[in-house]
Design a protein around this motif. Sequence first.
Motif, short mmCIF file in Angstrom:
data_model
loop_
_atom_site.label_atom_id
_atom_site.label_comp_id
_atom_site.label_asym_id
_atom_site.label_seq_id
_atom_site.Cartn_x
_atom_site.Cartn_y
_atom_site.Cartn_z
N VAL A 32 0.83 -1.21 0.00
CA VAL A 32 0.00 0.00 0.00
C VAL A 32 0.87 1.26 0.00
O VAL A 32 0.53 2.27 -0.62
N TYR A 102 -6.05 9.34 -1.01
CA TYR A 102 -6.84 8.10 -1.02
C TYR A 102 -5.90 6.91 -0.90
O TYR A 102 -4.82 6.88 -1.52
N GLN A 103 -6.27 5.96 -0.07
CA GLN A 103 -5.54 4.69 0.05
C GLN A 103 -6.56 3.57 0.14
O GLN A 103 -7.41 3.58 1.04
N PHE A 108 -8.52 -4.96 -2.34
CA PHE A 108 -9.65 -4.33 -3.06
C PHE A 108 -9.20 -3.54 -4.28
O PHE A 108 -9.99 -2.78 -4.86
N GLY A 114 -10.91 2.89 -6.12
CA GLY A 114 -10.12 4.12 -6.13
C GLY A 114 -10.80 5.19 -7.00
O GLY A 114 -10.90 6.35 -6.60
N SER A 115 -11.29 4.77 -8.15
CA SER A 115 -11.99 5.72 -9.04
C SER A 115 -13.23 6.27 -8.35
O SER A 115 -13.51 7.48 -8.42
N ASN A 142 3.33 5.69 -9.90
CA ASN A 142 2.05 5.22 -9.37
C ASN A 142 0.97 5.36 -10.45
O ASN A 142 0.14 6.26 -10.43
N SER A 145 -2.74 5.55 -9.45
CA SER A 145 -3.16 6.83 -8.88
C SER A 145 -3.33 7.89 -9.98
O SER A 145 -4.32 8.63 -9.99
N VAL A 148 -6.63 7.19 -11.80
CA VAL A 148 -7.90 7.56 -11.14
C VAL A 148 -8.09 9.08 -11.18
O VAL A 148 -9.22 9.56 -11.28
C1 LIG Z 1 -3.79 3.86 -6.57
C2 LIG Z 1 -5.08 3.21 -6.05
C3 LIG Z 1 -5.89 4.26 -5.31
C4 LIG Z 1 -5.90 2.74 -7.26
O1 LIG Z 1 -7.13 2.25 -6.74
P1 LIG Z 1 -7.94 1.07 -7.44
O2 LIG Z 1 -9.19 0.88 -6.67
O3 LIG Z 1 -7.06 -0.11 -7.64
O4 LIG Z 1 -8.24 1.76 -8.86
P2 LIG Z 1 -9.41 1.39 -9.88
O5 LIG Z 1 -9.80 -0.03 -9.75
O6 LIG Z 1 -10.47 2.42 -9.73
O7 LIG Z 1 -8.65 1.55 -11.27
C5 LIG Z 1 -8.65 2.77 -11.97
C6 LIG Z 1 -7.80 2.65 -13.22
O8 LIG Z 1 -6.43 2.57 -12.85
C7 LIG Z 1 -5.83 1.41 -13.42
N1 LIG Z 1 -4.87 0.90 -12.46
C8 LIG Z 1 -5.09 0.60 -11.16
N2 LIG Z 1 -3.94 0.16 -10.61
C9 LIG Z 1 -2.99 0.20 -11.59
C10 LIG Z 1 -1.61 -0.11 -11.62
N3 LIG Z 1 -0.95 -0.56 -10.55
N4 LIG Z 1 -0.95 0.07 -12.79
C11 LIG Z 1 -1.58 0.53 -13.88
N5 LIG Z 1 -2.91 0.85 -13.91
C12 LIG Z 1 -3.59 0.68 -12.76
C13 LIG Z 1 -7.00 0.45 -13.64
O9 LIG Z 1 -6.70 -0.49 -14.64
C14 LIG Z 1 -8.09 1.41 -14.05
O10 LIG Z 1 -7.93 1.80 -15.38
P3 LIG Z 1 -9.14 1.85 -16.43
O11 LIG Z 1 -10.32 2.40 -15.67
O12 LIG Z 1 -8.65 2.69 -17.52
O13 LIG Z 1 -9.40 0.42 -16.79
C15 LIG Z 1 -4.77 1.98 -5.16
O14 LIG Z 1 -3.95 1.12 -5.87
C16 LIG Z 1 -4.12 2.36 -3.85
O15 LIG Z 1 -4.79 2.76 -2.91
N6 LIG Z 1 -2.77 2.20 -3.77
C17 LIG Z 1 -2.03 2.39 -2.54
C18 LIG Z 1 -2.09 3.81 -1.98
C19 LIG Z 1 -1.77 4.86 -3.02
O16 LIG Z 1 -0.83 4.74 -3.79
N7 LIG Z 1 -2.58 5.93 -3.00
C20 LIG Z 1 -2.41 7.05 -3.90
C21 LIG Z 1 -1.39 7.98 -3.37
S1 LIG Z 1 -1.09 9.34 -4.50
#
Ligand SMILES: CC(C)(COP(=O)(O)OP(=O)(O)OC[C@H]1O[C@@H](n2cnc3c(N)ncnc32)[C@H](O)[C@@H]1OP(=O)(O)O)[C@@H](O)C(=O)NCCC(=O)NCCS
Length: 196
Positions: A32, A102-103, A108, A114-115, A142, A145, A148
């Motif tokens: 995370v 957002y985390q 999940f 995340g979106s 990232n 991130s 989203v």
């Molecule tokens: C970054 C984060 C918020 C994404 O949340 P998520 O619920 O997995 O995202 P979603 O399922 O809504 O995906 C949204 C889009 O991002 C893409 N995506 C998600 N993770 C990805 C990754 N690791 N690499 C590439 N694309 C990625 C998805 O394919 C999707 O694309 P699409 O809608 O064009 O098909 C989540 O991975 C997270 O909380 N990470 C740890 C904490 C963090 O980094 N927070 C942000 C700090 S700036």
Amino acid sequence: MQTTWTSPSLTFSYVTLEDLTPISEMLTKETVCRWLFFGPNLPEVTHAYFLPFLDENALALAEDRLPSNFVFTIRNRKTKAFIGQCALIADEFSPGAYLVGYQIDDPFWNKGIGSEAVTFLIWFAFRIAGAYRLNADTAAGNQGSARVLEKGGFVPEGRQRKYWHARGGYHDRLLFGLLTEEVKEDVLATLDRLFS
Ligand SMILES: CC(C)(COP(=O)(O)OP(=O)(O)OC[C@H]1O[C@@H](n2cnc3c(N)ncnc32)[C@H](O)[C@@H]1OP(=O)(O)O)[C@@H](O)C(=O)NCCC(=O)NCCS
């Protein structure tokens, strides 16, 4: 005063004491925290960070006003299982500007949560908090991130090269912003029906 908002599948509630254990557990994870400028944290570090927000929420509720910062716990609406957290942190030098955060906990990821969290923050900021601008940033690596934010309509505003020196490497920082006039009224009206 309302402290929980729902979508068909999620709840977004002001953070409470009982949320600090799952939030702390999430922020002990390397997965995370991989692209965060903080963490992984010991649970006591996470507690110490969040406790002032709980105090502020309690004061705001007692005074029947909105808190200055909005820190939400995300749960499954049906099962109440913990999913993650998201927040709007006020910019102390620019009233009405907020930093989004957002985390989502790793079981999940890639389920659209995340979106949805970013969409909720946009709706809340412009409909309830009275924001005029949202700030966001992410490490360039990232990709989830950045995606989203793009999907939420955030506008890329720049790249700071080698901004972070962390975890054995240098990381560029991508900057994003969203102004209230960039979110169309019909989009907000649709979100009014999604979040209640
Ligand atoms: C970054 C984060 C918020 C994404 O949340 P998520 O619920 O997995 O995202 P979603 O399922 O809504 O995906 C949204 C889009 O991002 C893409 N995506 C998600 N993770 C990805 C990754 N690791 N690499 C590439 N694309 C990625 C998805 O394919 C999707 O694309 P699409 O809608 O064009 O098909 C989540 O991975 C997270 O909380 N990470 C740890 C904490 C963090 O980094 N927070 C942000 C700090 S700036």
